[in-house]
Design an enzyme around this catalytic site. Structure first.
Site, mmCIF file in Angstrom:
data_model
loop_
_atom_site.group_PDB
_atom_site.id
_atom_site.type_symbol
_atom_site.label_atom_id
_atom_site.label_comp_id
_atom_site.label_asym_id
_atom_site.label_seq_id
_atom_site.Cartn_x
_atom_site.Cartn_y
_atom_site.Cartn_z
ATOM 1 N N ASP A 71 -7.110 19.935 -13.223
ATOM 2 C CA ASP A 71 -7.505 18.650 -13.805
ATOM 3 C C ASP A 71 -7.143 18.721 -15.290
ATOM 4 O O ASP A 71 -7.788 19.420 -16.068
ATOM 5 C CB ASP A 71 -9.014 18.447 -13.592
ATOM 6 C CG ASP A 71 -9.524 17.132 -14.182
ATOM 7 O OD1 ASP A 71 -8.842 16.558 -15.043
ATOM 8 O OD2 ASP A 71 -10.635 16.700 -13.784
ATOM 9 N N ARG A 109 0.846 -1.199 0.000
ATOM 10 C CA ARG A 109 0.000 0.000 0.000
ATOM 11 C C ARG A 109 0.885 1.254 0.000
ATOM 12 O O ARG A 109 0.561 2.261 -0.597
ATOM 13 C CB ARG A 109 -0.957 0.016 1.203
ATOM 14 C CG ARG A 109 -1.740 1.316 1.325
ATOM 15 C CD ARG A 109 -3.071 1.202 2.080
ATOM 16 N NE ARG A 109 -3.046 0.305 3.199
ATOM 17 C CZ ARG A 109 -2.423 0.547 4.361
ATOM 18 N NH1 ARG A 109 -1.796 1.674 4.562
ATOM 19 N NH2 ARG A 109 -2.448 -0.355 5.329
ATOM 20 N N LYS A 136 -8.365 7.976 -19.028
ATOM 21 C CA LYS A 136 -8.698 8.565 -20.330
ATOM 22 C C LYS A 136 -7.491 8.528 -21.261
ATOM 23 O O LYS A 136 -7.054 7.470 -21.627
ATOM 24 C CB LYS A 136 -9.238 9.990 -20.111
ATOM 25 C CG LYS A 136 -10.225 10.104 -18.936
ATOM 26 C CD LYS A 136 -11.526 9.341 -19.148
ATOM 27 C CE LYS A 136 -12.374 9.188 -17.896
ATOM 28 N NZ LYS A 136 -12.714 10.420 -17.201
ATOM 29 N N TYR A 160 -16.419 18.265 -14.377
ATOM 30 C CA TYR A 160 -16.725 16.840 -14.539
ATOM 31 C C TYR A 160 -17.732 16.447 -13.455
ATOM 32 O O TYR A 160 -17.538 16.792 -12.280
ATOM 33 C CB TYR A 160 -15.425 16.032 -14.408
ATOM 34 C CG TYR A 160 -15.654 14.551 -14.345
ATOM 35 C CD1 TYR A 160 -16.099 13.850 -15.465
ATOM 36 C CD2 TYR A 160 -15.463 13.837 -13.168
ATOM 37 C CE1 TYR A 160 -16.336 12.493 -15.407
ATOM 38 C CE2 TYR A 160 -15.689 12.476 -13.102
ATOM 39 C CZ TYR A 160 -16.139 11.803 -14.222
ATOM 40 O OH TYR A 160 -16.362 10.460 -14.160
HETATM 41 C C1 LIG Z 1 -13.145 10.782 -15.914
HETATM 42 C C2 LIG Z 1 -12.785 12.073 -15.364
HETATM 43 C C3 LIG Z 1 -12.491 12.210 -13.998
HETATM 44 C C4 LIG Z 1 -12.612 11.071 -13.009
HETATM 45 O O1 LIG Z 1 -11.713 10.052 -13.251
HETATM 46 P P1 LIG Z 1 -11.988 8.496 -12.973
HETATM 47 O O2 LIG Z 1 -10.752 7.850 -13.460
HETATM 48 O O3 LIG Z 1 -13.224 8.117 -13.730
HETATM 49 O O4 LIG Z 1 -12.193 8.347 -11.493
HETATM 50 C C5 LIG Z 1 -12.092 13.454 -13.540
HETATM 51 N N1 LIG Z 1 -12.012 14.519 -14.384
HETATM 52 C C6 LIG Z 1 -12.291 14.416 -15.686
HETATM 53 C C7 LIG Z 1 -12.168 15.625 -16.551
HETATM 54 C C8 LIG Z 1 -12.690 13.197 -16.224
HETATM 55 O O5 LIG Z 1 -12.996 13.129 -17.516
#
Ligand SMILES: *Cc1c(COP(=O)(O)O)cnc(C)c1O
Length: 379
Positions: free
Chosen positions: A170, A46, A195, A98
């Site tokens: 982000d 962990r 993504k 998001y």
């Molecule tokens: C998908 C997404 C998230 C969250 O990520 P996960 O891997 O699904 O937990 C956060 N910000 C954006 C812009 C996203 O597209």
């Protein structure tokens, strides 16, 4: 090292025990010690895992940061950032986030006494109005999801720095290929590596990248104390994914531009949201802080009836109707009922996200096939 070399080589050494060119998947929960406290820097998985450490170094390199930290998902990475705060602290963020980030802020952290201001962040002056002595974090998402608004990272992080407020960006939509927020003044970069970084729609993963060692220590403490760590298989998949990030992103951008133009000229389409259009309100800032415009876009049709919306969303053959984005395959999504369903309708509409909005994640297939698919679906 240039980007295309970094994605392949940065942080990667042949495995010291075997010479394996690819980082092994260290599928282990613990590490044998020769005497109490005598170990090779690995005690319990962990806290540390070698596959994860290699990925953390690679991620830091491609974001021009010093430190990377990996999490079990993008929202787990976001969760760790908010856990830096105390009850009574305030966060300023966008009103076009998001959906999962909004849900985490609003439904989980608000009840612990953290206050979130969801505002239009299109300029630093509007952000400044919400700053007070409790403001500890500005959370930026740019380009925004799904409206593709652009937020000026330099302006807002300069303002934040003046008030000793942390800035986290982000960077999921742009990926480090198109934008490096640390270079623009941000303190932390967050990614849903699910993504573009993973890129193949086969893994859930998140990460944070930063330069400050104190901040790294605090976030590492949260990572190991709260335990939202990814498994080594998932780290391996992200390591594999980022090796082709530059070639995939180049094609996402090329295909994105062609499809944005195709949609804009289509008689049944009313409006296209894509930050590469010169008349997009954020174009000048996008041009300044990004190296391209990506393959994410949204559009609205002229006929906004539920029946027509449903017909189009269910009739594409190459664009799969699915949540998520950033994979090699194209996807079509209905934010109001899918990715952004957790935002109350009234809030959503007020912020410009209509029931009629359709979001595309343009993949790296042949663009002529993608255009034919959309042409047929639009009818
Ligand atoms: C998908 C997404 C998230 C969250 O990520 P996960 O891997 O699904 O937990 C956060 N910000 C954006 C812009 C996203 O597209």
């Amino acid at each position: 090292m240039k980007f295309a070399t970094k994605v392949i080589h940065a942080g990667i050494e042949p495995d010291p025990s075997t010479g394996a060119i690819m980082t092994p998947i260290f599928q282990t929960s613990t590490y044998v010690q020769s005497a109490p406290g005598e170990n090779k820097g690995y005690e319990y998985a962990r806290s540390q895992n070698p596959t994860r450490s290699v990925l953390e170094a690679a991620l830091a390199a491609i974001e021009n940061g010093k430190y990377g930290l990996c999490f079990g998902s993008g929202v787990a990475a976001t969760d760790a950032v908010i856990k830096l705060l105390q009850p009574g602290d305030e966060v300023i963020t966008g009103n076009d986030l998001y959906g999962g980030t909004y849900r985490l802020f609003n439904k989980v952290f608000a009840k612990f006494g953290i206050k979130f201001h969801y505002i239009n962040m299109l300029d630093a002056a509007s952000v400044a109005k919400y700053i007070n002595q409790n403001t500890k974090l500005i959370w930026i998402e740019t380009p925004t999801n799904p409206l593709m608004n652009i937020i000026d990272i330099v302006d807002i992080s300069t303002l934040a720095r003046k008030h000793k407020i942390l800035t986290c960006v982000d960077n999921t939509f742009a990926s480090p290929y198109l934008q490096n927020p640390l270079d623009l003044g941000a303190d932390i970069v967050m990614h849903s590596a699910t993504k573009y970084l993973g890129g193949h729609s086969d893994v859930i993963h998140g990460c944070l990248i930063m330069n400050d060692s104190d901040l790294r220590e605090k976030l590492y403490f949260i990572q190991k104390s709260c335990g939202a760590v990814p498994g080594p298989q998932d780290c391996f998949l992200i390591l594999r994914g980022i090796k082709t990030l530059h070639v995939r992103m180049q094609r996402h951008c090329e295909n994105g531009e062609k499809i944005a133009n195709f949609l804009r000229n289509h008689p049944k389409v009313a409006k296209v949201y894509w930050c590469g259009f010169q008349d997009h309100p954020g174009y000048a800032i996008a041009k300044k802080q990004m190296r391209g415009f990506g393959g994410m876009m949204s559009f609205e049709m002229k006929d906004q009836s539920a029946a027509e919306l449903k017909r189009v969303l269910s009739s594409t053959k190459l664009f799969s109707l699915a949540e998520s984005l950033g994979g090699i395959e194209s996807m079509i999504n209905h934010p109001a009922t899918m990715t952004h369903a957790s935002i109350p309708r009234e809030e959503r509409i007020k912020n410009g996200l209509s029931d009629a909005l359709i979001r595309l994640s343009v993949g790296i297939e042949d663009v002529d096939d993608l255009i034919s698919d959309l042409k047929e679906a639009l009818g």
